[in-house]
Design a protein around this motif. Structure first.
Motif, PDB file in Angstrom:
ATOM      1  N   MET A  81       0.846  -1.183   0.000  1.00  0.00           N
ATOM      2  CA  MET A  81       0.000   0.000   0.000  1.00  0.00           C
ATOM      3  C   MET A  81       0.889   1.244   0.000  1.00  0.00           C
ATOM      4  SD  MET A  81      -3.113  -1.307   0.253  1.00  0.00           S
ATOM      5  CE  MET A  81      -4.238  -0.147   0.948  1.00  0.00           C
ATOM      6  N   ALA A  82       0.454   2.235  -0.723  1.00  0.00           N
ATOM      7  CA  ALA A  82       1.169   3.505  -0.760  1.00  0.00           C
ATOM      8  C   ALA A  82       0.143   4.624  -0.727  1.00  0.00           C
ATOM      9  CB  ALA A  82       2.018   3.591  -2.017  1.00  0.00           C
ATOM     10  N   TYR A  83       0.127   5.403   0.307  1.00  0.00           N
ATOM     11  CA  TYR A  83      -0.861   6.465   0.463  1.00  0.00           C
ATOM     12  C   TYR A  83      -2.281   5.926   0.299  1.00  0.00           C
ATOM     13  CZ  TYR A  83       3.233   9.405   0.029  1.00  0.00           C
ATOM     14  OH  TYR A  83       4.459   9.975   0.212  1.00  0.00           O
ATOM     15  N   THR A  84      -2.548   4.799   0.909  1.00  0.00           N
ATOM     16  CA  THR A  84      -3.820   4.079   0.886  1.00  0.00           C
ATOM     17  C   THR A  84      -4.236   3.585  -0.497  1.00  0.00           C
ATOM     18  OG1 THR A  84      -5.310   5.984   0.628  1.00  0.00           O
ATOM     19  CG2 THR A  84      -4.659   5.396   2.874  1.00  0.00           C
ATOM     20  N   MET A  85      -3.363   3.626  -1.466  1.00  0.00           N
ATOM     21  CA  MET A  85      -3.650   3.123  -2.810  1.00  0.00           C
ATOM     22  C   MET A  85      -2.966   1.774  -2.962  1.00  0.00           C
ATOM     23  SD  MET A  85      -5.132   3.628  -5.711  1.00  0.00           S
ATOM     24  CE  MET A  85      -5.612   5.304  -5.460  1.00  0.00           C
ATOM     25  N   PRO A  86      -3.708   0.744  -3.383  1.00  0.00           N
ATOM     26  CA  PRO A  86      -3.076  -0.557  -3.603  1.00  0.00           C
ATOM     27  C   PRO A  86      -2.012  -0.476  -4.703  1.00  0.00           C
ATOM     28  CG  PRO A  86      -5.463  -0.763  -3.565  1.00  0.00           C
ATOM     29  CD  PRO A  86      -5.151   0.705  -3.598  1.00  0.00           C
ATOM     30  N   VAL A  87      -0.789  -0.835  -4.350  1.00  0.00           N
ATOM     31  CA  VAL A  87       0.336  -0.810  -5.282  1.00  0.00           C
ATOM     32  C   VAL A  87       1.008  -2.177  -5.239  1.00  0.00           C
ATOM     33  CG1 VAL A  87       2.559   0.249  -5.786  1.00  0.00           C
ATOM     34  CG2 VAL A  87       0.700   1.654  -4.927  1.00  0.00           C
ATOM     35  N   LYS A  88       1.331  -2.716  -6.420  1.00  0.00           N
ATOM     36  CA  LYS A  88       2.012  -4.009  -6.504  1.00  0.00           C
ATOM     37  C   LYS A  88       3.136  -3.899  -7.521  1.00  0.00           C
ATOM     38  CE  LYS A  88      -2.038  -5.738  -7.620  1.00  0.00           C
ATOM     39  NZ  LYS A  88      -3.028  -6.643  -8.176  1.00  0.00           N
ATOM     40  N   ILE A  89       4.076  -4.813  -7.417  1.00  0.00           N
ATOM     41  CA  ILE A  89       5.083  -4.988  -8.460  1.00  0.00           C
ATOM     42  C   ILE A  89       4.881  -6.398  -9.000  1.00  0.00           C
ATOM     43  CG2 ILE A  89       7.523  -5.119  -9.028  1.00  0.00           C
ATOM     44  CD1 ILE A  89       8.033  -3.111  -6.786  1.00  0.00           C
ATOM     45  N   ILE A  90       4.564  -6.487 -10.298  1.00  0.00           N
ATOM     46  CA  ILE A  90       4.321  -7.778 -10.943  1.00  0.00           C
ATOM     47  C   ILE A  90       5.289  -7.912 -12.094  1.00  0.00           C
ATOM     48  CG2 ILE A  90       2.656  -9.202 -12.187  1.00  0.00           C
ATOM     49  CD1 ILE A  90       0.438  -7.709 -10.692  1.00  0.00           C
ATOM     50  N   ASN A  91       6.104  -8.958 -12.038  1.00  0.00           N
ATOM     51  CA  ASN A  91       7.094  -9.205 -13.082  1.00  0.00           C
ATOM     52  C   ASN A  91       7.963  -7.972 -13.320  1.00  0.00           C
ATOM     53  OD1 ASN A  91       8.317 -11.003 -14.814  1.00  0.00           O
ATOM     54  ND2 ASN A  91       7.028 -10.466 -16.554  1.00  0.00           N
ATOM     55  N   GLY A  92       8.307  -7.283 -12.225  1.00  0.00           N
ATOM     56  CA  GLY A  92       9.182  -6.116 -12.294  1.00  0.00           C
ATOM     57  C   GLY A  92       8.499  -4.831 -12.717  1.00  0.00           C
ATOM     58  N   GLN A  93       7.166  -4.829 -12.841  1.00  0.00           N
ATOM     59  CA  GLN A  93       6.434  -3.638 -13.263  1.00  0.00           C
ATOM     60  C   GLN A  93       5.483  -3.169 -12.164  1.00  0.00           C
ATOM     61  OE1 GLN A  93       4.647  -3.693 -17.203  1.00  0.00           O
ATOM     62  NE2 GLN A  93       5.797  -5.556 -17.660  1.00  0.00           N
ATOM     63  N   TRP A  94       5.446  -1.875 -11.937  1.00  0.00           N
ATOM     64  CA  TRP A  94       4.510  -1.305 -10.981  1.00  0.00           C
ATOM     65  C   TRP A  94       3.091  -1.411 -11.509  1.00  0.00           C
ATOM     66  CZ3 TRP A  94       5.585   0.283  -6.161  1.00  0.00           C
ATOM     67  CH2 TRP A  94       6.921   0.506  -5.833  1.00  0.00           C
ATOM     68  N   VAL A  95       2.143  -1.695 -10.599  1.00  0.00           N
ATOM     69  CA  VAL A  95       0.721  -1.715 -10.920  1.00  0.00           C
ATOM     70  C   VAL A  95      -0.002  -0.972  -9.803  1.00  0.00           C
ATOM     71  CG1 VAL A  95      -1.320  -3.112 -11.400  1.00  0.00           C
ATOM     72  CG2 VAL A  95       0.950  -3.982 -12.006  1.00  0.00           C
ATOM     73  N   VAL A  96      -0.766   0.041 -10.172  1.00  0.00           N
ATOM     74  CA  VAL A  96      -1.550   0.816  -9.228  1.00  0.00           C
ATOM     75  C   VAL A  96      -3.005   0.667  -9.639  1.00  0.00           C
ATOM     76  CG1 VAL A  96      -1.976   3.118  -8.278  1.00  0.00           C
ATOM     77  CG2 VAL A  96       0.327   2.494  -9.048  1.00  0.00           C
ATOM     78  N   GLY A  97      -3.876   0.309  -8.713  1.00  0.00           N
ATOM     79  CA  GLY A  97      -5.262   0.104  -9.112  1.00  0.00           C
ATOM     80  C   GLY A  97      -6.243   0.147  -7.972  1.00  0.00           C
ATOM     81  N   ARG A  98      -7.500   0.042  -8.355  1.00  0.00           N
ATOM     82  CA  ARG A  98      -8.585   0.074  -7.392  1.00  0.00           C
ATOM     83  C   ARG A  98      -9.766  -0.669  -7.982  1.00  0.00           C
ATOM     84  NH1 ARG A  98      -7.798   1.347  -2.199  1.00  0.00           N
ATOM     85  NH2 ARG A  98      -9.112   2.971  -1.449  1.00  0.00           N
ATOM     86  N   GLY A  99     -10.569  -1.276  -7.155  1.00  0.00           N
ATOM     87  CA  GLY A  99     -11.743  -1.979  -7.641  1.00  0.00           C
ATOM     88  C   GLY A  99     -12.763  -2.177  -6.546  1.00  0.00           C
ATOM     89  N   GLY A 100     -13.960  -2.551  -6.962  1.00  0.00           N
ATOM     90  CA  GLY A 100     -15.013  -2.812  -6.002  1.00  0.00           C
ATOM     91  C   GLY A 100     -16.231  -3.389  -6.685  1.00  0.00           C
ATOM     92  N   ALA A 101     -17.144  -3.881  -5.870  1.00  0.00           N
ATOM     93  CA  ALA A 101     -18.361  -4.478  -6.415  1.00  0.00           C
ATOM     94  C   ALA A 101     -19.487  -4.332  -5.408  1.00  0.00           C
ATOM     95  CB  ALA A 101     -18.145  -5.949  -6.733  1.00  0.00           C
ATOM     96  N   THR A 102     -20.669  -4.338  -5.950  1.00  0.00           N
ATOM     97  CA  THR A 102     -21.891  -4.366  -5.154  1.00  0.00           C
ATOM     98  C   THR A 102     -22.918  -5.140  -5.974  1.00  0.00           C
ATOM     99  OG1 THR A 102     -23.449  -3.011  -3.890  1.00  0.00           O
ATOM    100  CG2 THR A 102     -22.783  -2.175  -6.047  1.00  0.00           C
ATOM    101  N   GLY A 103     -24.054  -5.423  -5.412  1.00  0.00           N
ATOM    102  CA  GLY A 103     -25.048  -6.216  -6.128  1.00  0.00           C
ATOM    103  C   GLY A 103     -25.365  -5.668  -7.510  1.00  0.00           C
ATOM    104  N   GLY A 104     -25.051  -6.432  -8.536  1.00  0.00           N
ATOM    105  CA  GLY A 104     -25.375  -6.043  -9.898  1.00  0.00           C
ATOM    106  C   GLY A 104     -24.355  -5.179 -10.595  1.00  0.00           C
ATOM    107  N   SER A 105     -23.242  -4.860  -9.954  1.00  0.00           N
ATOM    108  CA  SER A 105     -22.228  -4.053 -10.640  1.00  0.00           C
ATOM    109  C   SER A 105     -20.848  -4.312 -10.052  1.00  0.00           C
ATOM    110  CB  SER A 105     -22.550  -2.563 -10.541  1.00  0.00           C
ATOM    111  OG  SER A 105     -22.436  -2.132  -9.198  1.00  0.00           O
ATOM    112  N   ALA A 106     -19.837  -4.077 -10.889  1.00  0.00           N
ATOM    113  CA  ALA A 106     -18.445  -4.212 -10.463  1.00  0.00           C
ATOM    114  C   ALA A 106     -17.592  -3.300 -11.326  1.00  0.00           C
ATOM    115  CB  ALA A 106     -17.970  -5.656 -10.598  1.00  0.00           C
TER     116      ALA A 106
END
Length: 65
Positions: free
Chosen positions: A1-26
């Protein structure tokens, strides 16, 4: 986590993202700053295989799951 934003390193590359879901949508977005790619997945129905879709996106951009 970086500044409450999900941050990952995958295969040497940074990935910053966000997601969510509720009934009937994602929604999910990922930014791959090392490549300039941005992935956005939107759904307005239940039972969407979101994890599988996001795994395919990650593999397509980074070459790794």
């Amino acid at each position: 986590m970086a500044y409450t934003m999900p941050v990952k390193i995958i295969n040497g590359q940074w990935v910053v993202g966000r997601g969510g879901a509720t009934g009937g949508s994602a929604a999910n977005w990922n930014v791959y700053p090392d490549t300039g790619w941005v992935g956005v997945v939107l759904s307005n129905c239940d039972d969407v295989p979101m994890r599988d879709i996001l795994d395919r996106e990650t593999q397509a951009v980074t070459g790794s799951r």
